[in-house]
Design an enzyme around this catalytic site. Structure first.
Site, PDB file in Angstrom:
ATOM      1  N   GLU A  35       3.627  11.154   2.718  1.00  0.00           N
ATOM      2  CA  GLU A  35       2.327  10.154   2.710  1.00  0.00           C
ATOM      3  C   GLU A  35       2.471   9.182   3.586  1.00  0.00           C
ATOM      4  OE1 GLU A  35       1.938   9.390  -1.660  1.00  0.00           O
ATOM      5  OE2 GLU A  35       0.231   8.114  -0.974  1.00  0.00           O
ATOM      6  N   ARG A 260      15.973  14.148  -6.242  1.00  0.00           N
ATOM      7  CA  ARG A 260      15.735  13.101  -5.007  1.00  0.00           C
ATOM      8  C   ARG A 260      17.345  12.570  -4.841  1.00  0.00           C
ATOM      9  NH1 ARG A 260      12.129   9.190  -4.293  1.00  0.00           N
ATOM     10  NH2 ARG A 260      10.445  10.487  -5.004  1.00  0.00           N
ATOM     11  N   LYS A 270       9.584   3.197  -1.555  1.00  0.00           N
ATOM     12  CA  LYS A 270       8.941   2.717  -0.579  1.00  0.00           C
ATOM     13  C   LYS A 270       8.507   1.112  -0.859  1.00  0.00           C
ATOM     14  CE  LYS A 270       6.987   6.641   1.392  1.00  0.00           C
ATOM     15  NZ  LYS A 270       5.802   7.542   1.394  1.00  0.00           N
TER      16      LYS A 270
HETATM   17  P1  ATP Z   1       6.923   6.932  -3.161  1.00  0.00           P
HETATM   18  O1  ATP Z   1       7.724   5.879  -3.229  1.00  0.00           O
HETATM   19  O2  ATP Z   1       5.382   6.395  -2.841  1.00  0.00           O
HETATM   20  O3  ATP Z   1       6.896   7.938  -4.216  1.00  0.00           O
HETATM   21  P2  ATP Z   1       7.887   9.312  -1.590  1.00  0.00           P
HETATM   22  O4  ATP Z   1       9.201   8.548  -1.248  1.00  0.00           O
HETATM   23  O5  ATP Z   1       7.832  10.262  -2.591  1.00  0.00           O
HETATM   24  O6  ATP Z   1       7.051   7.993  -2.054  1.00  0.00           O
HETATM   25  P3  ATP Z   1       6.444  10.740   0.278  1.00  0.00           P
HETATM   26  O7  ATP Z   1       5.961  10.555   1.475  1.00  0.00           O
HETATM   27  O8  ATP Z   1       5.611  11.237  -1.039  1.00  0.00           O
HETATM   28  O9  ATP Z   1       7.184   9.607  -0.387  1.00  0.00           O
HETATM   29  O10 ATP Z   1       7.672  11.714   0.431  1.00  0.00           O
HETATM   30  C1  ATP Z   1       7.661  12.858   1.383  1.00  0.00           C
HETATM   31  C2  ATP Z   1       8.342  13.932   0.858  1.00  0.00           C
HETATM   32  O11 ATP Z   1       9.737  13.666   0.720  1.00  0.00           O
HETATM   33  C3  ATP Z   1       8.085  14.520  -0.768  1.00  0.00           C
HETATM   34  O12 ATP Z   1       8.169  15.820  -0.718  1.00  0.00           O
HETATM   35  C4  ATP Z   1       9.192  13.795  -1.538  1.00  0.00           C
HETATM   36  O13 ATP Z   1       9.432  14.643  -2.581  1.00  0.00           O
HETATM   37  C5  ATP Z   1      10.320  13.851  -0.584  1.00  0.00           C
HETATM   38  N1  ATP Z   1      11.259  12.564  -0.874  1.00  0.00           N
HETATM   39  C6  ATP Z   1      10.976  11.436  -0.973  1.00  0.00           C
HETATM   40  N2  ATP Z   1      12.070  10.723  -1.290  1.00  0.00           N
HETATM   41  C7  ATP Z   1      13.030  11.399  -1.587  1.00  0.00           C
HETATM   42  C8  ATP Z   1      14.276  11.492  -1.775  1.00  0.00           C
HETATM   43  N3  ATP Z   1      14.867  10.185  -1.984  1.00  0.00           N
HETATM   44  N4  ATP Z   1      15.235  12.228  -1.842  1.00  0.00           N
HETATM   45  C9  ATP Z   1      14.871  13.508  -1.400  1.00  0.00           C
HETATM   46  N5  ATP Z   1      13.323  13.717  -0.986  1.00  0.00           N
HETATM   47  C10 ATP Z   1      12.624  12.695  -1.181  1.00  0.00           C
HETATM   48 MG    MG Z   2       5.666  10.577  -3.405  1.00  0.00          MG
END
Ligand code: ATP
Ligand code: MG
Length: 568
Positions: A35, A260, A270
């Protein structure tokens, strides 16, 4: 059928099974769906590397898709930064850069289809009311009073929502599922909200925007993604994604969730990272103390080190917090092989070698990387006045201190053995300002032809040839290992480390670094790995310490191994 070259894990097992059964006709197609509402961090790197390497191993495809459903928080700045960071990591999406916003028309048509099927309705409840009607984990929700609007009325209202007739927040389109469903995500979730806001990718075409839940699964379907790999928090969204795809009767990818990445001493949300930037607790998204990809890059991390780290941690179904020292260990492993050794003095102490002829300069051979003979040898100038590290001299040496002190002899790396004859102090402060030493001409290259043992070897630079530099040393941004486990009422910002940045000016580096360019990495002997910062200007070198040499993780690993070996 392609065989994976990586160690296998539960996700790859599932994919191999699907290949065996022919579930997707032998295809493997993954994507990374960020996103664009912030910069990518090391957690995203895990997702990127996982999706990309799976596609690669199985001879499949990998897409980059922006899940850009919320224009209020998204921007072109983030879109561009994400593209740059994914590319730097080495994940190649070829020509498949997609945007959920390019599917908005299709999503709209599918919403109309659900309305016609009696599976979606326009609701006039406010956001607060929707939340209140929703119920809780223990209590069922209540039906919206607008739930039973006719198909005609819904079609009319939805069209007028799109046409811009209603103000923000006045209406939503909701799926008509079950307000008593045990999974809260199934209680008539919102599919569209009214937002009179231009969109960074599609401009002012729309004033209604799909929710992430309505856009995500269908976007994967449109792209023919076979395995929608996502993090665990989406596990209880899966029934909803399944429901949408089944109602629409369209191609259905397989969703797989994994844990994650969390890291000690690090926040990865974020929202929290944005807070650090907005409240100026760091200099920006690329402040080398941040866990963002661009901050790691500026700090001196290599894509190879990040890949090695992601391969080492693997993927699991259980959330955990990885020790940040493991990340640093992977970094050292990579830099140890690739970084050239050089000499730099961070806190200089002047040393005059009294028996070395004034005006004489010798160019001595220094090995660039003992790990890699192919990296060759360079010449370092040696002369009568040199700088050594203040810390490499003690007036009163403690036990086991093998460096310089009055009357003691020490080896200068690649040069000669010197003996401290006299200490010059500042008359007013008593501070040691200069050492008077002598050198042994028979010890060129640091050898002792008479076989005498000299334990200490220290680094140095020739004063007349040294290049001044600024060096920035870093510590963790937080003082506590598990910031995400603080109790609700505690503010995590209270645990910001006030000493996470230390700026040293007046450092002296060897002349071979004079033309070093931003991004170049070196090992400063005995001090750690360093990377030239973009703040560098000709004549004003700036280095970031990427990581120290001390490897606590390697020690832990070793002691674990000996423990295991000791066990009967
Ligand atoms: P938010 O903090 O808004 O939840 P997000 O970190 O999930 O955001 P996205 O842009 O939705 O951000 O993430 C893109 C992809 O990265 C998604 O498929 C998410 O599952 C993956 N992702 C995000 N954070 C992690 C993490 N800490 N470890 C592994 N994968 C991640
Ligand atoms: Mg997300």
């Amino acid at each position: 059928m392609a065989k994976p070259t990586e160690p296998t894990d539960f996700i790859r097992e599932i994919i191999m099974e699907d290949l065996r059964t022919g579930r997707f006709g032998g295809r493997v197609h993954t994507r990374f769906p960020p996103e664009p509402n912030g910069y990518l961090h090391i957690g995203h790197a895990k997702a990127i590397i996982l999706n990309y390497s799976i596609a690669k191993e199985f001879g499949g495809k990998f897409n980059l898709r922006y899940d850009d459903t919320n224009p209020v928080k998204e921007s072109q700045e983030y879109i561009d930064a994400i593209r740059e960071d994914v590319r730097w990591l080495g994940a190649d999406w070829e020509d498949r850069e997609f945007y959920a916003s390019d599917y908005f028309e299709q999503l709209y048509q599918w919403a109309v289809q659900l309305i016609k099927m009696g599976k979606a309705y326009v609701c006039d409840l406010s956001a607060d009311e929707i939340r209140e009607y929703r119920g809780t984990l223990t209590q069922p929700g209540r039906n919206s009073p607008y739930r039973d609007r006719s198909v005609e009325e819904n079609l009319d209202l939805f069209a007028r929502m799109r046409a811009g007739e209603f103000p923000d927040g006045s209406r939503t389109l909701r799926a008509k599922i079950d307000m008593a469903h045990p999974n809260l995500n199934m209680r008539d979730p919102v599919m569209y909200r009214i937002l009179h806001v231009p969109h960074p990718h599609v401009g002012d075409k729309w004033c209604i925007y799909p929710t992430y839940d309505w856009a995500h699964g269908q976007s994967d379907s449109i792209e023919g993604i076979t395995h929608s790999i996502c993090t665990l928090e989406f596990e209880n969204h899966r029934p909803l994604y399944d429901w949408f795809l089944e109602q629409l009767g369209i191609y259905h990818p397989r969703q797989i969730e994994f844990a994650r990445l969390n890291l000690t001493y690090t926040v990865l949300s974020k929202r929290k990272l944005l807070q650090l930037v907005r409240e100026k607790l760091v200099s920006g998204w690329d402040d080398p103390r941040m866990p963002t990809i661009r901050a790691l890059r500026r700090r001196g991390y290599t894509p190879e080190a990040i890949w090695l780290f992601c391969r080492t941690i693997g993927v699991a179904k259980q959330d955990s917090v990885v020790d940040i020292q493991l990340l640093e260990h992977c970094l050292r492993q990579d830099l140890n092989k690739s970084a050239q050794r050089v000499m730099a003095v961070l806190r200089p102490l002047r040393v005059v070698i009294e028996n070395y002829p004034e005006g004489q300069v010798e160019y001595l051979d220094a090995v660039n990387n003992p790990e890699d003979p192919a990296m060759g040898v360079r010449k370092v100038p040696f002369s009568r006045v040199i700088y050594i590290e203040q810390d490499d001299f003690r007036l009163v040496p403690p036990p086991k201190y093998y460096r310089l002190s009055p009357g003691r002899e020490v080896r200068l790396r690649w040069a000669y053995l010197i003996t401290c004859r006299e200490v010059v102090k500042d008359a007013a402060t008593g501070e040691v300002v200069e050492l008077r030493c002598t050198y042994d001409p028979a010890t060129r290259g640091g050898n002792t032809p008479d076989g005498r043992k000299v334990k200490g070897t220290i680094h140095w630079v020739s004063a007349a040839h040294a290049v001044p530099a600024e060096v920035r040393l870093y510590d963790y941004l937080l003082t506590i290992p598990y910031p995400d486990e603080l109790p609700e009422e505690e503010n995590w910002l209270n645990y910001i480390n006030p000493n996470s940045l230390q700026v040293l000016t007046g450092c002296m580096v060897e002349p071979s670094l004079a033309a070093a360019q931003p991004g170049e990495r070196f090992q400063f002997e005995r001090l750690g790995y360093f990377c030239v910062d973009p703040d560098s200007r000709p004549g004003r070198l700036v280095f970031n310490r990427t990581v120290t040499l001390k490897d606590t993780w390697a020690k832990i690993e070793k002691s674990l191994q000996t423990q295991q070996a000791d066990e009967p």
